[in-house]
Design an enzyme around this catalytic site. Sequence first.
Site, mmCIF file in Angstrom:
data_model
loop_
_atom_site.group_PDB
_atom_site.id
_atom_site.type_symbol
_atom_site.label_atom_id
_atom_site.label_comp_id
_atom_site.label_asym_id
_atom_site.label_seq_id
_atom_site.Cartn_x
_atom_site.Cartn_y
_atom_site.Cartn_z
ATOM 1 N N GLY C 11 -11.424 -5.366 -4.018
ATOM 2 C CA GLY C 11 -10.427 -5.380 -2.949
ATOM 3 C C GLY C 11 -10.998 -5.976 -1.680
ATOM 4 N N ARG C 72 -9.533 -10.168 -9.568
ATOM 5 C CA ARG C 72 -9.995 -9.457 -10.754
ATOM 6 C C ARG C 72 -10.363 -10.494 -11.806
ATOM 7 N NH1 ARG C 72 -7.473 -3.709 -11.671
ATOM 8 N NH2 ARG C 72 -7.764 -3.057 -9.512
ATOM 9 N N THR C 126 -15.841 -2.525 1.474
ATOM 10 C CA THR C 126 -14.679 -1.775 1.017
ATOM 11 C C THR C 126 -14.213 -0.866 2.137
ATOM 12 O OG1 THR C 126 -13.943 0.072 -0.379
ATOM 13 C CG2 THR C 126 -16.303 -0.179 -0.112
ATOM 14 N N ILE C 127 -12.913 -0.755 2.304
ATOM 15 C CA ILE C 127 -12.422 0.123 3.361
ATOM 16 C C ILE C 127 -12.637 1.593 3.028
ATOM 17 C CG2 ILE C 127 -10.650 -1.523 4.129
ATOM 18 C CD1 ILE C 127 -8.569 0.326 2.735
ATOM 19 N N ARG C 155 3.343 9.606 16.257
ATOM 20 C CA ARG C 155 3.358 10.767 17.155
ATOM 21 C C ARG C 155 4.450 10.647 18.206
ATOM 22 N NH1 ARG C 155 0.513 15.255 16.910
ATOM 23 N NH2 ARG C 155 -1.567 14.923 16.088
ATOM 24 N N ARG C 163 9.418 16.584 14.774
ATOM 25 C CA ARG C 163 9.294 16.291 13.356
ATOM 26 C C ARG C 163 7.886 16.558 12.847
ATOM 27 N NH1 ARG C 163 12.609 10.643 12.925
ATOM 28 N NH2 ARG C 163 14.621 11.584 12.484
ATOM 29 N N GLY C 171 -8.085 5.337 0.224
ATOM 30 C CA GLY C 171 -9.411 5.906 0.048
ATOM 31 C C GLY C 171 -9.788 6.126 -1.411
ATOM 32 N N GLN C 255 -3.626 -1.158 5.770
ATOM 33 C CA GLN C 255 -4.975 -0.630 5.965
ATOM 34 C C GLN C 255 -6.070 -1.598 5.509
ATOM 35 O OE1 GLN C 255 -5.019 3.863 4.798
ATOM 36 N NE2 GLN C 255 -3.108 3.032 4.017
#
Lengths: 323, 323, 323, 323
Positions: C11, C72, C126-127, C155, C163, C171, C255
């Site tokens: 990734g 891949r 990698t994250i 927020r 809410r 992850g 992300q």
Amino acid sequence: MKRIGVFTSGGDAPGMNACIRAAVRTALSRGLEVFGIYRGYQGMIEGDIVPMNSGDVSNIIQRGGTILKTARSDDFRTEQGRRKAAENLRKYGIEGLVCIGGDGSFKGASILYEEHGIKTIGAPGTIDNDLYGTDSTIGYDTAVNTVVQAVDKLRDTAASHNRLFIVEVMGRDAGFIALRSGIACGAEAILVPETPTYIDALIQKLRDGWNRQKHSSIVIVAEGDESGGAYEVAKAVKQNFDRYDVRVTVLGHIQRGGSPSAYDRVLASEMGYAAVEGLLDGKFNAMVGRQGREIVFVPFEKAIKHNKELNKHLLQIAATLSI
Amino acid sequence: MKRIGVFTSGGDAPGMNACIRAAVRTALSRGLEVFGIYRGYQGMIEGDIVPMNSGDVSNIIQRGGTILKTARSDDFRTEQGRRKAAENLRKYGIEGLVCIGGDGSFKGASILYEEHGIKTIGAPGTIDNDLYGTDSTIGYDTAVNTVVQAVDKLRDTAASHNRLFIVEVMGRDAGFIALRSGIACGAEAILVPETPTYIDALIQKLRDGWNRQKHSSIVIVAEGDESGGAYEVAKAVKQNFDRYDVRVTVLGHIQRGGSPSAYDRVLASEMGYAAVEGLLDGKFNAMVGRQGREIVFVPFEKAIKHNKELNKHLLQIAATLSI
Amino acid sequence: MKRIGVFTSGGDAPGMNACIRAAVRTALSRGLEVFGIYRGYQGMIEGDIVPMNSGDVSNIIQRGGTILKTARSDDFRTEQGRRKAAENLRKYGIEGLVCIGGDGSFKGASILYEEHGIKTIGAPGTIDNDLYGTDSTIGYDTAVNTVVQAVDKLRDTAASHNRLFIVEVMGRDAGFIALRSGIACGAEAILVPETPTYIDALIQKLRDGWNRQKHSSIVIVAEGDESGGAYEVAKAVKQNFDRYDVRVTVLGHIQRGGSPSAYDRVLASEMGYAAVEGLLDGKFNAMVGRQGREIVFVPFEKAIKHNKELNKHLLQIAATLSI
Amino acid sequence: MKRIGVFTSGGDAPGMNACIRAAVRTALSRGLEVFGIYRGYQGMIEGDIVPMNSGDVSNIIQRGGTILKTARSDDFRTEQGRRKAAENLRKYGIEGLVCIGGDGSFKGASILYEEHGIKTIGAPGTIDNDLYGTDSTIGYDTAVNTVVQAVDKLRDTAASHNRLFIVEVMGRDAGFIALRSGIACGAEAILVPETPTYIDALIQKLRDGWNRQKHSSIVIVAEGDESGGAYEVAKAVKQNFDRYDVRVTVLGHIQRGGSPSAYDRVLASEMGYAAVEGLLDGKFNAMVGRQGREIVFVPFEKAIKHNKELNKHLLQIAATLSI
């Protein structure tokens, strides 16, 4: 210890609010009462002191600046001022202090202990990262990101116009902001006070780059560099190599503000937490620091007097990658 | 018309790439061949001209600056230079031009038509928004957002320190960037060249604010304001009202860069599209403009010579809301 | 060693380009020739290999993704595929490889060494930060910042509507992104696979908060948490405590992208530099890691097989500060 | 008119705070007293009403969400609830209302007038931009920018992996967010409810692109599109064209939050200002709108019942530029 006070002092830095929040909530969870002292030592002297609960620090972790404000205090430089400060703390029953600030703030805390026995623990809050005993200070990572995002914008226009930008960044006497941001934005040169700056070599490097068809460049100058700053560097370059259209940008106070980065929020949370744990554990006259993976306590004396060295390895990497 | 050229000229502005992309792809979809001319008129003179296809403008809509670069051209100020430019265009069979730039660039295009019959249509690309005949220029919205985000950061530190920040923004002789960004960041005062600046009144306003416990303030100064800029204003304030800790920030060239806002990307796409449609429709010596909801064509002569007025209504709103 | 290859695999992660740049320029500065291998092992098999010079990695340090692309490769899972890959490397005279990727990529490199003697050094890109032997992987800091900025936006709306937002973050099997981002955005609860998740306790906490007038809340759920993810958690909460208006947000692939943070750019630069230095120093079948302040080399075997532990101290801080 | 009330209602939108600030300060400057009504109609019924002064709206122009909060009100759907609301307003002497919200909120205001003679003027606050009579609603520009920034991140990873991303954006029954953000991020296709969606044509376009070596693509789908949303589109694509690695991202509620863009802050300021001026001028049962360069008043009836048309010209531009 039943009551502690929390205050911010010196220049503000992003993440100070996250540190206040962590100190307040950690203290509350340990059964302490917590007071916020406004405007640093000046508010201590003027009695600008209010109780804080968990809700008072809600929704502040993401905000720049400091909700407790910060100020210079000439009064605190007088014995009388400090006596007044100590009296106010006693009036509120405050037995320990968490001081979020830089070296000047910690010096003040040391004197307050010597003269009046007030126990203070410090959390390093300054964008300059110039405190010995911690790898990183609260606000440093955010400031570096702010610089990098600004320079990314300058690169657009530099590349479009074949321009050379000389960018002056903050850091007081130190080159920490300049070095990390310089690497991160791929600067062609980084001028820091910790190493000698040879303008001739810089100009030769720019000349070589130009001849290799590198027609836009970024030079990062720390405000404390012995060259005298970005305007001086620009003048010297223009006089000796006139191919570039040279522009100067002094980034200024935007480096102090903004929502703190994730890194600074976590670091500030860790440090606020550790500060209170430290106080309860009998630690004082010391600063919380991060060294590698460890949270440590560094005596104020060391943190203030020692000079933190710039990472030599990063300097070398910067030189290698800017070819 | 079978072949057109596209170029950017004058100061770069975010969204120029989106406009290049739109012009190139619209032209290709209409069966035209498209050439990119590098570095504006200078590249036209030097023959820095390359064919462009759809893939050449892939993945550029989000980038600041201009992939075609831009430059000043002293050569183009000479008859000989312009003759050379026209010759090069003929050599490539280029019959029409899309020029993305400001008033100086459009003046050049007018002369090129007068002397050599080259037909040019303009798209207004400048952060300053100082072109008559269009409500908004490409790059203006992005520049205003950049200012606003920077001032948001300054507010953090202003509020933490009870400081007054005098912020100088770009705009050349005009106050468009100052006015919109001043409203958007809630500035306490906005100084623009289009209206008289009374420093005394400013100081009185700051004094009144201070007395109402407003201890941090932002003043936006257009670089073209007759006060002489942020440093001059700061000097005058300090001399006459010393309660504030006054700081100056000159935002500088970060206002020219950065990824264009959504608004600028759409506007630039509309204008690049309209420019090519206009050329095919026999329009030239004219600038594409947006007026209200309409895309219009404004003769270069008008766009250059007329002064665009600042929105009076916004000035009034600014005054009302900054109380 | 005279020629090396650089590739990205697995990734993509922000900062991979900064690492490519560092590896290429460090190698060039040491007198090596460098080849870029496109699309990871698949490009190695297909011979998608091109020489790289210093200019090829200009202006990429700030870009997300990877200019060398990644893919891949089912072919690489076959002996035949790997033989072909090794042949291609030999054809180009490539004696060493810098592989930027995660555990799967390093496994591939190990096999390539065993079967064909190709020496590879890895940089952890990698994250997910789920590689043993390094405190931080390239991309992790950026991903955490992306999550934090997204949750800051949530927020706003959570607070306006009273809410509860259940936010699922990436992850894989690990909770690193969830834990750091959860602390940094002041989440009321953080659910990670490394610790048991008690939905009953979560609901009780939310109920207690509600009774203390805490009417908006954020819960961060790692995608690998045994609760089954954000939708499952939301369902359970709704069934058992109906006061909140519960909303789910799965942040997804944003992300993985975006301009890398300053931290990741510097880390990637250090790691790319160290990888080449390591190769020249005889190191291979090992990953570059950062441990505290040190850059270290960790055998692939360890990096892959060992489980990196979540920072227990941070878990405790998270629990204390979310009161 | 001596006393007015301000409230926000319906889904929150970035810029609502800027509009509250403008309405409050304009009213104060005209000598009115102002009351803030919390949680929309529900707070009106519960008497959650507080006086507001200039300082109460300081430092909110840059904040997302709404400081006055917003909520659904089932009570307001009953005659009894509305009577209670009207009684409360009379109790406070509130003679006019500024309602910041969408069509549902304006319907409520109409009924309140019919039944109890309460005069309300509306400011269109919704990210969806689906109100007839105004070119742009408060929050729309910010939401589009949020989408564009998210998709820019996805493009990094799409380009690195040769992936197709199907991105679902908000907008309820309308395609405004999808259309503008789709153009701004250079989407390969944009699916909106206002035009027929032919999945076959989409697949053919993707196939053609793939054959032209366009190996990464972005498709934007409005949540209200008749295709059924991003997951349905992804399923159809996968079944019929398997070359792409297809991923789905549903951006969700991050589109509602965040600091408002400069455009939305200025628009909200203009509209809050105009709403109060309108009330004083005898206008009510009407919404403030922007049409071209003009601020206008549109009867609630029109704003609610008429369908705003999507800009046909933009659809055509989108089609041309996505080749």
